[in-house]
Each structure stands twice: as structure tokens, then as C-alpha cells.
Scaffold this motif. Structure first.
Motif, short mmCIF file in Angstrom:
data_model
loop_
_atom_site.label_atom_id
_atom_site.label_comp_id
_atom_site.label_asym_id
_atom_site.label_seq_id
_atom_site.Cartn_x
_atom_site.Cartn_y
_atom_site.Cartn_z
N VAL A 151 10.38 -82.55 5.21
CA VAL A 151 10.61 -83.82 5.90
C VAL A 151 10.91 -84.90 4.87
O VAL A 151 10.19 -85.06 3.89
CB VAL A 151 9.37 -84.19 6.73
CG1 VAL A 151 9.46 -85.61 7.26
CG2 VAL A 151 9.19 -83.21 7.87
N HIS A 192 15.72 -89.04 6.77
CA HIS A 192 15.98 -88.35 8.03
C HIS A 192 15.07 -88.90 9.14
O HIS A 192 15.52 -89.02 10.30
CB HIS A 192 15.79 -86.86 7.86
CG HIS A 192 16.60 -86.28 6.74
ND1 HIS A 192 17.92 -86.60 6.55
CD2 HIS A 192 16.26 -85.43 5.73
CE1 HIS A 192 18.37 -85.96 5.48
NE2 HIS A 192 17.38 -85.26 4.97
N CYS A 220 10.71 -82.24 15.85
CA CYS A 220 11.46 -81.77 14.67
C CYS A 220 12.57 -82.76 14.30
O CYS A 220 13.75 -82.40 14.23
CB CYS A 220 12.05 -80.39 14.91
SG CYS A 220 10.83 -79.14 15.37
N GLY A 260 12.57 -84.73 11.39
CA GLY A 260 12.48 -85.17 10.01
C GLY A 260 13.16 -84.29 8.99
O GLY A 260 13.15 -84.58 7.80
N ASP A 261 13.76 -83.18 9.41
CA ASP A 261 14.38 -82.24 8.46
C ASP A 261 15.82 -82.66 8.17
O ASP A 261 16.35 -83.58 8.81
CB ASP A 261 14.33 -80.82 9.03
CG ASP A 261 15.22 -80.65 10.25
OD1 ASP A 261 16.41 -80.30 10.07
OD2 ASP A 261 14.75 -80.90 11.38
N SER A 310 6.67 -85.27 12.46
CA SER A 310 7.86 -86.14 12.45
C SER A 310 8.03 -86.83 13.80
O SER A 310 8.32 -88.03 13.87
CB SER A 310 9.10 -85.32 12.10
OG SER A 310 9.37 -84.34 13.09
N ASP A 312 7.02 -75.41 6.31
CA ASP A 312 7.26 -76.66 7.05
C ASP A 312 6.25 -77.67 6.52
O ASP A 312 5.27 -78.01 7.18
CB ASP A 312 7.10 -76.43 8.56
CG ASP A 312 7.45 -77.68 9.37
OD1 ASP A 312 7.65 -78.75 8.77
OD2 ASP A 312 7.50 -77.58 10.61
N ASN A 346 7.38 -81.07 10.01
CA ASN A 346 8.51 -81.35 10.88
C ASN A 346 8.15 -81.12 12.34
O ASN A 346 8.56 -81.88 13.22
CB ASN A 346 9.71 -80.48 10.48
CG ASN A 346 11.02 -81.01 11.05
OD1 ASN A 346 11.25 -82.21 11.10
ND2 ASN A 346 11.88 -80.09 11.47
N ASP A 347 7.39 -80.08 12.60
CA ASP A 347 7.02 -79.69 13.96
C ASP A 347 5.50 -79.85 14.15
O ASP A 347 4.77 -78.88 14.01
CB ASP A 347 7.45 -78.25 14.21
CG ASP A 347 7.18 -77.77 15.62
OD1 ASP A 347 6.98 -78.61 16.51
OD2 ASP A 347 7.17 -76.55 15.82
N ASN A 348 4.94 -81.06 14.45
CA ASN A 348 5.76 -82.14 14.95
C ASN A 348 5.22 -83.49 14.48
O ASN A 348 5.21 -84.46 15.23
CB ASN A 348 5.82 -82.11 16.47
CG ASN A 348 6.80 -83.09 17.05
OD1 ASN A 348 7.87 -83.32 16.49
ND2 ASN A 348 6.44 -83.71 18.15
N TYR A 392 10.37 -72.89 10.14
CA TYR A 392 9.71 -73.13 11.43
C TYR A 392 8.45 -72.29 11.57
O TYR A 392 8.45 -71.09 11.34
CB TYR A 392 10.70 -72.81 12.56
CG TYR A 392 10.13 -72.88 13.94
CD1 TYR A 392 9.97 -74.10 14.59
CD2 TYR A 392 9.76 -71.73 14.62
CE1 TYR A 392 9.46 -74.17 15.88
CE2 TYR A 392 9.24 -71.78 15.90
CZ TYR A 392 9.08 -73.01 16.52
OH TYR A 392 8.57 -73.07 17.78
N SER A 402 16.19 -83.50 18.58
CA SER A 402 15.69 -82.86 17.36
C SER A 402 16.73 -83.06 16.27
O SER A 402 17.82 -83.59 16.51
CB SER A 402 15.47 -81.35 17.57
OG SER A 402 14.58 -81.09 18.62
#
Length: 427
Positions: free
Chosen positions: A323, A327, A241, A243-244, A187, A318, A183-185, A313, A303
Motif C-alpha cells: 500500500v 494510491h 483494496c 491502496g495497491d 486501505s 499484503d 490493502n484488504d482492507n 491477496y 477497488s
């Protein structure tokens, strides 16, 4: 595949790569993104002064482990690149567990997760592990190895430009410096690259500039090298972020009322998406640099769950389970809608401003009458005619009327075609 599934596929391909703020992991990431869009890759030498900062030495890692007395790797970089503190200096030593513990990082509150830690600007070394693993280690000596290099090299970033009708720019950025954090990052990288690809297929008023940069030092470096260009930036968006499963969250620019702030607010509200709006704070991602007082650029941040507010996080949780394609696609669609608002947000002048013009004899009432949304379209026409005084934008009209921007822009085009409106030059 759906668009979301294609974005997820890119996230999954990038996920295993060990990235940091410099090094071959960033280059490999940009190489993969470069299959999607044309990237100009920049290499900035270590030691380059960028405002109050200095481009650091380049870090690359080949292997790392902690082994027990039997030679078994109890912590292994190849099992997860999060196991090594990013920018760890080379080390090869044997030490007792009590000494090793001073170099180990865990998350006691999540005993099965591995944390992500860095030491970019202080030479050190360390390993990250699950608390459960650490609790299982018996006393004794352990062999420690970090097979890495920290030497003069370069900071690497990618840039993609989609030319527009003018040299005024929309800036979209994402950070590319984190290792296996989905997700970080990853996405943000996936959404930004697809957004750039979509823009390449259509004509736009603005030039769109996409930056794929290491966090903090990357934006500082780009700003230091492009001070003559920043005056062209009319709107900007940092993607992180996205995609969560959380609701979309938009953090306003430092200005608070920039056009990007209003456009994002309108899109999120009119779409019916669950969302949150937050005021600027000098904490988060690269919007901190773009919104620093010496630049004060109109750059916000989009985000889903924001920086540091979801439990996974900066941890091994993650991962690709956090993800989801739907989303990613929703975030992409929100970005696309915002860019369409920015591009179409013109000002018009009513050429028949004294009383309402007779729309029926121009065929405009006829086109309204046969549609299920006739009343809404009629109200949109009346609002556009009333507020087209050269001072109100179409976004002003949409917000004042409580109508979708797309509808307002559509009827403005019809009124312009009928000779009732004239588009004004940008202020």
C-alpha cells in the motif's frame, strides 16, 4: 504530510491489530477510526437471526503457538496474527509432525509467504506458516496451543451519518474484519474515514451513511436491522483494496445502469486515469448482499486491483510495502469526485427554449471571451441550454457532450443565475 501520507499513517496504526468478524480487534479498530469521525458503535448479540444467517459467537484470542521439543516457538501468533486460522477453537495438545501437518496451511507457490485462512462457521483450529518453515521442521512431537475464547458475545460494527438537505442517502461501506492485511482492507477503512471527514465540512443534498462492518455477516446484519431504511438509498459504494499500485477498477451494480455506475464511469474516463470497468457478478465483497435480488440496491464496488487478483491477496505479503500513499490519495480523490457528481447532478428546464437566448446581453459571452477555455465553455453552455428540457440530468449532458461534469455544472449555475434555467425537483 500529504493527504496520502496521512491515510497511510492510519493504515500503519491499524495494521498490527488482530481483527476477525467479531471481537475486541474490531472494537479497537473502530475506536481508532472514531478519533477521525464520530462513530455510533452497534453491538448485535450472538444468536440473532438475520435472514438465513445467525450472528455467530464472539471470538477473541490471547496467544497461540507451535513449539518444538526444546520449547522453542516455531510458529508464534505474536510474530504475525496471520499464523492462526481465524476463529480457531481453543486447543492445547502435543502431537507428532504428521498429525500437525493436517492443521497447517502454506503457499507452496510462494514459499516465504504466510497465507490468511478462516474457519468462521465450522469449529476447527489451525495454523498458517511459510512453506519454507514447514519444510525445515524435523520429525518429532510438537506442542500446540491456541489460547482463545469462542463464546456468546456480540457482532460489532460502526456507523457514521453526515446529514444532508434530504433524507435520501448515499451509502459507503468497507469491511473491518481482516487482521494484518494492509490493502484488504485497511486501505478501504482509511479512505472511507477520510471521505466522511471531508463531507462533514460541506453542505450536501444527500445524507451520507458510512458503514464499517465485518464482511458478509456485517452487511447481512445491517440490512436485516434496517429494512425500513434501505428505500432511501439512492447510490452506494463498497470500498475495498484501494491502496495497491493497480489501476482503479469499478464493478457496476447489479442494475448496471444506476446513477452511481454512470457517475463513476464518467469520472474515471474524464479524469484520464487508467481504469477498468466490470459488470456485476455475485462474487466479491459486500456489494453481493446490497445487490441481492430482494434489495437490488444501486451499489457498486471500487477497488484498484480487484478481489483475489493480485498475488499478495490474503497473504502476509499484503503488507505496508504493498500500500502506498499516492494510491490511497488517488482512490480518495476519485471517490470525492464521484460524490460531487452525484450531489450536483440536477435537472434543469430551459426558460427560453425557442431558439438560443442572446447570451451576450446577459454578460455570458463576455465572461467566456477572456478565458483560455472559452470554446469549451461556450459549447458547454449551448449543450446545457439544448438539453435542459426537464428530462436530462447534467450527467446526461456531460456524457452526451463529452465534457467534464464540473464544467457542465458550473455553466448551468451561471445560466440559472442569469434567469435562463430553473432547477427541477428530483424525479
Amino acid at each position: 504530510m500529504t493527504v496520502g501520507e496521512e491515510l497511510f499513517e492510519l493504515v500503519a496504526e491499524l495494521y498490527p491489530i488482530c481483527r476477525s468478524i467479531t471481537g475486541d480487534g474490531v472494537r479497537r479498530t473502530l475506536e481508532i477510526v472514531g478519533r477521525e469521525i464520530d462513530l455510533e458503535v452497534h453491538e448485535v448479540p450472538s444468536g440473532t437471526e438475520v435472514f438465513d444467517w445467525t450472528v455467530p459467537r464472539e471470538w477473541n484470542i490471547r496467544d497461540a503457538w507451535v513449539a518444538n521439543a526444546a520449547g522453542e516457538r516455531v510458529i508464534d501468533f505474536h510474530a504475525s496474527n496471520l499464523h492462526v486460522v481465524s476463529y480457531s477453537v481453543p486447543v492445547r495438545a502435543t502431537m507428532p509432525l504428521a498429525e500437525l501437518r493436517r492443521h497447517l496451511f502454506t503457499l507452496p507457490e510462494h514459499p516465504d509467504w504466510v497465507p490468511y485462512r478462516t474457519s468462521y462457521y465450522k469449529e476447527s483450529w489451525g495454523f498458517c506458516a511459510s512453506q519454507r518453515l514447514l519444510d525445515s521442521l524435523p520429525d518429532g512431537d510438537y506442542e500446540v496451543c491456541v489460547d482463545a475464547t469462542l463464546a456468546d458475545g456480540h457482532l460489532t460494527y460502526g456507523e457514521h451519518v453526515v446529514p444532508g438537505e434530504t433524507d435520501e442517502e448515499v451509502l459507503v461501506t468497507c469491511h473491518v474484519c481482516h487482521p494484518s492485511l494492509a490493502n484488504d482492507n485497511l486501505s478501504g477503512i482509511a479512505v472511507a474515514s477520510r471521505l466522511a471527514k471531508l463531507l462533514g465540512g460541506r453542505r450536501s443534498r444527500y445524507t451520507h451513511r458510512f458503514l464499517f462492518i465485518p464482511g458478509t455477516i456485517g452487511s447481512i446484519t445491517w440490512l436485516a436491522r434496517n429494512q425500513e431504511r434501505v428505500g432511501r438509498i439512492r447510490h452506494g459504494l463498497v470500498l475495498a483494496c484501494v491502496g495497491d499500485p493497480g489501476r482503479l477498477t469499478y464493478k457496476r451494480s447489479r442494475r448496471g445502469d444506476a446513477e452511481i455506475d454512470r457517475a463513476m464511469t464518467h469520472v474515471l474516463a474524464s479524469s484520464g486515469r487508467p481504469h477498468d470497468l466490470e459488470d456485476f457478478s455475485p462474487y466479491g465483497y459486500d456489494e453481493r448482499q446490497f445487490c441481492s435480488p430482494g434489495f437490488n440496491l444501486p451499489v457498486g464496488c471500487l477497488s484498484r486491483t480487484p478481489y483475489a487478483r493480485y498475488p499478495q491477496y490474503h497473504t502476509s505479503a499484503d503488507d505496508l510495502r504493498l500500500v502506498r500513499p499516492e494510491h490511497l490519495q488517488d482512490s480518495l480523490e476519485a471517490c470525492w469526485e464521484v460524490l460531487r457528481v452525484l450531489d450536483g447532478n440536477h435537472r434543469y428546464l430551459n426558460l427560453n427554449p425557442k431558439c438560443e437566448p442572446q447570451l451576450g446581453r446577459r454578460g455570458l459571452y463576455g465572461s467566456i471571451g477572456g478565458r483560455s477555455d472559452a470554446e469549451e465553455r461556450q459549447m458547454a453552455m449551448l449543450w446545457v441550454l439544448n438539453l435542459s428540457d426537464g428530462g436530462h440530468s447534467l450527467l446526461d449532458v456531460a456524457d452526451r457532450a463529452g465534457l467534464p461534469f464540473a464544467l457542465v455544472a458550473e455553466v448551468a449555475g451561471a445560466l440559472e443565475d442569469a434567469g435562463l434555467l430553473a432547477r427541477q425537483a428530483p424525479a
